[in-house]
Design a protein around this motif. Structure first.
Motif, short mmCIF file in Angstrom:
data_model
loop_
_atom_site.label_atom_id
_atom_site.label_comp_id
_atom_site.label_asym_id
_atom_site.label_seq_id
_atom_site.Cartn_x
_atom_site.Cartn_y
_atom_site.Cartn_z
N UNK A 177 0.94 -1.15 -0.13
CA UNK A 177 -0.02 0.12 0.16
C UNK A 177 0.75 1.06 0.07
N UNK A 178 0.81 2.19 -1.02
CA UNK A 178 1.56 3.24 -1.20
C UNK A 178 0.65 4.47 -0.95
N UNK A 179 0.98 5.35 -0.19
CA UNK A 179 0.21 6.67 0.13
C UNK A 179 0.73 7.72 -0.76
N UNK A 180 -0.15 8.73 -1.06
CA UNK A 180 0.19 9.65 -1.88
C UNK A 180 0.26 11.23 -1.01
N UNK A 181 1.02 12.01 -1.47
CA UNK A 181 0.93 13.26 -0.77
C UNK A 181 -0.31 14.08 -1.01
N UNK A 182 -0.52 15.26 -0.50
CA UNK A 182 -1.96 15.79 -0.88
C UNK A 182 -2.00 16.12 -2.36
N UNK A 183 -0.78 16.75 -2.93
CA UNK A 183 -0.88 17.04 -4.31
C UNK A 183 -0.81 15.70 -5.27
N UNK A 184 -0.32 14.61 -4.74
CA UNK A 184 0.08 13.50 -5.56
C UNK A 184 1.39 13.43 -6.19
N UNK A 185 2.35 14.54 -5.86
CA UNK A 185 3.52 14.62 -6.32
C UNK A 185 4.65 13.56 -5.66
N UNK A 186 4.26 13.10 -4.64
CA UNK A 186 5.09 12.45 -3.74
C UNK A 186 4.23 11.08 -3.52
N UNK A 187 5.05 10.03 -3.25
CA UNK A 187 4.53 8.71 -3.14
C UNK A 187 5.28 8.36 -1.95
N UNK A 188 4.93 7.62 -0.85
CA UNK A 188 5.43 7.02 0.47
C UNK A 188 5.22 5.57 0.48
N UNK A 189 6.28 4.79 0.99
CA UNK A 189 6.05 3.53 0.96
C UNK A 189 7.31 3.12 1.71
N UNK A 190 7.20 2.14 2.82
CA UNK A 190 8.19 1.55 3.69
C UNK A 190 9.39 2.56 4.08
N UNK A 191 8.69 3.58 4.78
CA UNK A 191 9.53 4.49 5.15
C UNK A 191 10.46 5.49 4.15
N UNK A 192 9.90 5.28 2.83
CA UNK A 192 10.72 6.14 1.86
C UNK A 192 9.83 7.15 1.05
N UNK A 193 10.38 7.94 0.58
CA UNK A 193 9.53 9.08 -0.03
C UNK A 193 9.88 8.71 -1.75
N UNK A 194 9.27 8.81 -2.42
CA UNK A 194 9.45 8.83 -4.14
C UNK A 194 8.85 9.81 -4.70
N UNK A 195 9.54 10.40 -5.96
CA UNK A 195 9.00 11.40 -6.70
C UNK A 195 9.16 10.81 -8.28
N UNK A 196 8.58 11.54 -9.01
CA UNK A 196 8.58 11.14 -10.49
C UNK A 196 9.99 11.39 -11.10
N UNK A 197 10.35 10.39 -12.06
CA UNK A 197 11.71 10.83 -12.86
C UNK A 197 10.95 11.75 -13.88
N UNK A 198 9.88 11.82 -14.17
CA UNK A 198 9.32 12.46 -15.51
C UNK A 198 10.02 12.05 -16.72
N UNK A 199 10.16 10.85 -17.10
CA UNK A 199 10.83 10.38 -18.23
C UNK A 199 11.85 9.28 -17.77
N UNK A 200 12.52 9.02 -18.54
CA UNK A 200 13.66 7.93 -18.70
C UNK A 200 13.20 6.62 -18.85
N UNK A 201 13.86 5.62 -18.85
CA UNK A 201 13.48 4.26 -19.19
C UNK A 201 13.86 3.12 -17.95
N UNK A 202 13.19 2.24 -17.75
CA UNK A 202 13.37 1.22 -16.82
C UNK A 202 12.92 1.45 -15.64
#
Length: 103
Positions: free
Chosen positions: A28-53
């Motif tokens: 289960x991933x949670x999202x910031x209010x804006x949706x720009x940041x995802x949270x899982x397992x004590x980590x914060x993730x943000x989009x790469x906005x492109x790239x491969x793999x």
């Protein structure tokens, strides 16, 4: 007033630091209010906005991940792999029943 309830969703999370296919989880991933940041397992993730793999990076370490909604057929990895993802215990029943249709 609705409060500060963060939206959440069961997602597929695969570590991409070692190559095309890495260790993966369903959780289960949670999202910031804006949706720009995802949270899982004590980590914060943000989009790469492109790239491969990979499509997200860990804000603290810079490590890359593939994070996406899980598929009904279970073929969640970006690239074909024989590695099966671990399923977090707190979402196992919901994932198998509502997403995979197996319960």
């Amino acid at each position: 007033m609705l409060g500060n309830t963060m939206k959440s969703r069961i997602m597929y999370i695969e570590y991409k630091g070692d190559g095309l296919a890495g260790p993966a989880r369903i959780g289960r991933v949670t999202f910031s209010q804006t949706g720009a940041t995802l949270y899982y397992g004590g980590k914060s993730f943000q989009s790469l906005k492109g790239g491969y793999k990979a499509n997200y990076f860990d804000v603290e370490s810079g490590e890359r991940y593939w994070i996406s909604g899980p598929r009904r057929d279970g073929q969640d990895a970006l690239y074909a792999t024989h590695v099966k993802p671990e399923i977090d215990e707190d979402v196992r029943e919901e994932y198998l029943r509502d997403i995979r249709g197996l319960a």
